[in-house]
Design an enzyme around this catalytic site. Structure first.
Site, PDB file in Angstrom:
ATOM      1  N   GLU A  13       0.840  -1.202   0.000  1.00 18.82           N
ATOM      2  CA  GLU A  13       0.000   0.000   0.000  1.00 18.82           C
ATOM      3  C   GLU A  13       0.879   1.258   0.000  1.00 18.82           C
ATOM      4  O   GLU A  13       2.051   1.174   0.328  1.00 18.82           O
ATOM      5  CB  GLU A  13      -0.881   0.022   1.262  1.00 18.82           C
ATOM      6  CG  GLU A  13      -1.901  -1.084   1.301  1.00 18.82           C
ATOM      7  CD  GLU A  13      -2.800  -1.030   2.533  1.00 18.82           C
ATOM      8  OE1 GLU A  13      -2.611  -0.127   3.373  1.00 18.82           O
ATOM      9  OE2 GLU A  13      -3.678  -1.896   2.636  1.00 18.82           O
ATOM     10  N   HIS A  38       8.679  19.720   5.479  1.00 18.57           N
ATOM     11  CA  HIS A  38       9.669  19.285   4.491  1.00 18.57           C
ATOM     12  C   HIS A  38      10.360  17.997   4.898  1.00 18.57           C
ATOM     13  O   HIS A  38      11.016  17.361   4.091  1.00 18.57           O
ATOM     14  CB  HIS A  38      10.741  20.363   4.320  1.00 18.57           C
ATOM     15  CG  HIS A  38      10.192  21.722   4.001  1.00 18.57           C
ATOM     16  ND1 HIS A  38       9.759  22.053   2.741  1.00 18.57           N
ATOM     17  CD2 HIS A  38       9.984  22.806   4.783  1.00 18.57           C
ATOM     18  CE1 HIS A  38       9.325  23.314   2.756  1.00 18.57           C
ATOM     19  NE2 HIS A  38       9.435  23.780   3.989  1.00 18.57           N
TER      20      HIS A  38
END
Lengths: 298, 405
Positions: free
Chosen positions: A214, A256
């Protein structure tokens, strides 16, 4: 043989008197799995479908060989339950509990790594070795043979529900399962697909593995590297679901850090590319698992 | 994960002795002026919304006079930033930075340990910097039992190129961030920029933090200050999504369901299991179908939950078919699920003989499910077909009902 659990496993269930755990105990006994003991603090002396209940694993070990623990305790007590199992020389810990704090999971992974203990889960639906009539956890419910029949194909799945569906596809193709393992649906779990492929590689009975992957986590990419480096040499049929998530708008990413640490890994397309490059079979259609298995197993 | 809004993150980290700029929260231009007066010029005004990269989205402004603060606040308030309405601002002291560093702590997905990332080249372009000069980014994991050692924090900054008082200040703050990460059950703490001021002191100028929903029970201090699950959406919840949450929460201990609305689409999508739903969405799309939503349910939901979900799914304008599928389970009562679907179809006066409906339900009480569905004119499928077959069957039905589909 099988991996992780077999007819000789000495199985103990932590939190055995709970609703879910006692039902699973009954189903497992009906299937023929030997469950040696259960633990629920304060309920020592009771029994669950004939399985003796103890207050501590230490007590349960008197006269019993216990090497496998299945954990059904509430999230806040999971870390302590794992410690208790490890300190009592258990070698395999299966955590069924959902919503375990991720810091606890990181700690229990670090701790069990040091002590040489295998952890599957948290948030697993269980492990089953049909040829051994051995099942741990809810997997297969009261009718394991519907999906899980004895055979030579290993199954590894990040999705609990799809563990059964993958095994059922194996059955439809005319084969059966050596051992099926639900890894647990969380991002951080004790055993990764790569860890299990290492075991399936050693298992003489297993001739091929079906893996369900997944989006998220770098586990499938790791499998690609592992195969490329010769760590797994048997046929691997890997299905990667969730391709559509790459078309969803951005904004789900927070900060980030993930991008710096992981780059593009975690995306279905990256996973598929890594697996294909390494030589795994990666069907586009879930139905093709059948034909690919027939092709590789003959 | 719960995304922690910047004002709360700053309060919490200040409690961990991490220096942050002086700030206040304002929900009106007048409030922003008050904040401006108490903090003193110059100030930064930032939209208080749970998204990153706000600067690039136009959510960060500067003001060095009262009037300017009022004007910028007026312009920001009521705007939308990446879909989130801006109803509050954080007004904060604009520090005079000599250098912008970057520091973050998260979990390393393959190491499965906390990982620290630092760079002496912080700021809005940190991802590009990591790409173009990877040498400027220093990464290290640490043992969750031991925590981030001071020496390791120092080593990292030294490798990143800091020295002297900058090295000492940055080390101290990074060590404290490591401690806060563990203490707060955080999943991410990111400081960008971590500012070095003209006088050499260090402050966490902009902060992003997410904490583990599953550990909130042991953090009384965070209760009421964070919203659980706020990282799941890429935009604020739609009206229908909010209604579906209410449907799910009406029976909080029986079954779980999550409804996500897609842009456009015409097939109502109700699938069982997280993995199974991923498979079904991909398969429908690959066969040429267009799901209008993404709904996964699990854990043996009661009839009224399935009814509520189905009704909601079908209420979205443009939905011309219903697809219900799940993997083989050993605990879902398929007759109960079927009854919920049928009740919704009946109530909405939908005739399954003309409106395409495909059902693939394999679990407990299949004969009863078949009876319930057949009586309502819905074709039942269990493990006579695969999940993939169900998806292609659905698209075929759409094509038959709507020429040109």
């Amino acid at each position: 043989m099988a991996i992780l659990v077999n007819s000789h496993s000495g199985i103990l269930i932590q939190g055995i008197t709970g609703r879910e755990a006692s039902m699973v105990t009954k189903h497992s006994l009906d299937y023929g799995t030997r469950i040696v003991a259960g633990v629920t603090p304060g309920k020592g002396g009771e029994n669950v479908y004939g399985v003796p209940v103890f207050d501590t694993i230490k007590q349960a070990r008197h006269g019993n060989h216990i090497d496998t623990a299945v954990i059904y305790v509430p999230p806040a007590f999971v870390y302590d339950a794992v410690l208790e199992a490890v300190d009592n020389e258990v070698k395999l810990v299966l955590i069924m509990t959902e919503r375990v704090p991720v810091h606890d999971v990181a700690k229990l992974i670090a701790m069990t790594r040091q002590r040489g203990v295998t952890v599957v889960g948290p948030n697993s639906v269980g492990i089953i070795s049909p040829g051994e009539r051995a099942k741990l956890g809810a997997i297969g419910g009261d009718n394991p043979a519907r999906c899980f029949v004895p055979g030579t194909v290993g199954v590894i799945s990040r999705s609990g529900g799809m563990t059964a569906e993958c095994a059922w596809m194996v059955k439809r193709a005319g084969y059966g399962v050596s051992t099926a393992v639900s890894l647990g649906g969380d991002a951080m779990v004790g055993s990764t697909p790569k860890d299990l492929l290492k075991m399936f590689e050693q298992d003489k009975e297993t001739q091929a593995v079906v893996m369900w992957g997944e989006p998220g986590t770098p586990y499938e990419e790791e499998v690609g590297d592992f195969i490329a480096n010769g760590g797994f040499t048997k046929p691997l049929v890997a299905f990667v679901a969730g391709r559509f998530v790459e078309d969803l708008p951005e904004g789900t990413v927070f900060g980030h850090a993930a991008s710096i640490v992981q780059g593009k890994s975690g995306r279905p397309s990256t996973k598929i590319a890594a697996l294909k490059t390494a030589g795994a079979y990666v069907p586009d259609s879930f139905n093709d698992i059948e034909s690919v298995l027939k092709q590789v197993l003959g | 994960m719960s995304r922690v809004l910047e004002n709360v993150a700053k309060e919490v980290l200040r409690e961990h002795s991490i220096p942050v700029p002086q700030f206040a929260v304002a929900s009106t231009p007048q409030g922003a002026v008050e904040a401006f007066k108490s903090i003193g010029p110059p100030v930064v005004l930032k939209a208080l919304v749970p998204v990153g990269k706000r600067g690039k989205a136009g959510g960060v402004r500067f003001a060095s006079e009262e009037g300017e603060a009022e004007e910028q606040a007026r312009d920001l308030l009521g705007r939308e930033l990446r879909g989130f309405p801006v109803d509050r601002l954080i007004v904060e002291q604009k520090l005079d930075l000599a250098k912008e560093l970057y520091a973050s702590i998260t979990f390393h997905p393959s190491e499965r340990r906390p990982v620290v990332v630092v760079s002496a080249l912080g700021g809005v372009d940190i991802e590009e910097t990591a790409q173009t000069s990877p040498g400027s980014v220093v990464t290290a994991t640490f043992d969750p039992f031991v925590g981030l050692p001071v020496y390791k924090a120092r080593e990292m900054w030294s490798d990143a190129g800091l020295s002297g008082s900058e090295l000492r200040g940055a080390t101290d703050i990074l060590w404290k961030l490591g401690k806060a990460f563990l203490d707060l059950d955080a999943k991410i703490i990111e400081v960008n920029p971590l500012g070095i001021l003209q006088d050499g002191s260090v402050a966490a100028v902009a902060l992003l933090m997410g904490v583990d929903d599953d550990a909130l029970y042991r953090h009384q201090a965070l209760s009421g200050r964070v919203q659980a699950g706020s990282d799941r959406a890429w935009r604020p919840l739609t009206k229908l999504e909010k209604e579906m949450i209410a449907v799910d929460e009406a029976d909080p201990y029986r079954g779980t369901a999550r409804y996500t609305e897609m842009d456009g689409g015409d097939i109502g999508f109700l699938c069982g299991g997280g993995g199974g739903s991923l498979l079904m969405f991909d398969a429908l799309s690959r066969h040429g179908g267009r799901p209008a939503n993404y709904t996964e349910f699990g854990g043996n939901p009661p009839e009224r939950k399935v009814y509520g979900l189905t009704k909601g799914i079908l209420s979205k304008p443009g939905v011309k078919g219903l697809f219900v599928a799940m993997n083989i389970t050993n605990n879902t009562q398929t007759d109960v699920v079927s009854a919920g679907i049928v009740r919704a179809l009946n109530e909405l006066d939908i005739d399954p003989r003309t409106f395409p409906v495909t059902v693939r339900l394999a679990g407990v009480n299949e004969p009863e499910a078949k009876a319930v569905l057949s009586a309502a004119g819905v074709e039942y499928h269990g493990d006579d077909i695969t999940m993939e077959d169900a998806a292609s069957m659905m698209v075929k039905k759409m094509r038959a009902a709507y020429p040109g589909y």
